[in-house]
Design an enzyme around this catalytic site. Sequence first.
Site: not given
Ligand code: PGA
Length: 252
Positions: A9, A11, A94, A96, A164, A170, A210
């Site tokens: 992803n 982003k 997601h 976010e 998640e 992140g 992560s």
């Molecule tokens: P990350 O993000 O691997 O940077 O923690 C995962 C995601 O948001 O799908």
Amino acid sequence: MRETIVAGNWKMHKTVDEAVSYVQQLIPLVKDVKVKVYLAVPYTMIQPCIEAATGSNIVIGAQNMHDASDGAFTGEVAGQMLMDVGAQFVLLGHSERRHVFGEDNSFINRKVKTALKLGLQPILCVGETLQQREDGQMESTLRAQIEENLSGVDGLKSLILAYEPVWAIGTGKTATPHQAEEAHTFCRGVVQELYGDGAADALTIQYGGSVKPENAKTLLDQKNIDGLLVGGASLTPETFSQIVNAENKVSL
Ligand code: PGA
């Protein structure tokens, strides 16, 4: 037997040129893997990435969509529009989108229904915040998200679920394989209550938060973890391909 799918992803990162060169570099690095390789890219890069990935095993999709087919929704993109340019899957719900942009369970539910109706494969993301986990509300949060996001959905068809935990996205804090396996088992149980054994057994559930080359294999080794959703570590072809190649589990 369920599919193992590792998705990147991106982003809100990259230009078209960077995206195309990434895909060109990734192709030889993942050409022999048994897992499915997905990339969720920004809207402007969907078509160029699909062209760059032609003839390879890399599947290109989007990071969000609106549930309506068209209308006065400035700045939004419809599922049909994604399919029109060749996207094969879409991330929905997601964290976010939920936490930064305030999307609620009923909006996400409408998106899931639209995507399934269109034949666009949804990756439905669920997960608890740190506060919810500490307050002992992990299970009730996951249950509410799954039940409300799938409300009125007749069959799961191609749907993928991604667990998640918000506190792991992140932050560099990965759920331990044990914590992730526990949550995946719980999610599969909720799906089993809703859709029965067959659908629950066949459902691919990805872990995200992560994920790095160093922890990919131990996460994938868990019985109920059938793939990964990778943010930061998917931004370079080298790191992402190491994660994709960490997997050799192809069936139960
Ligand atoms: P990350 O993000 O691997 O940077 O923690 C995962 C995601 O948001 O799908």
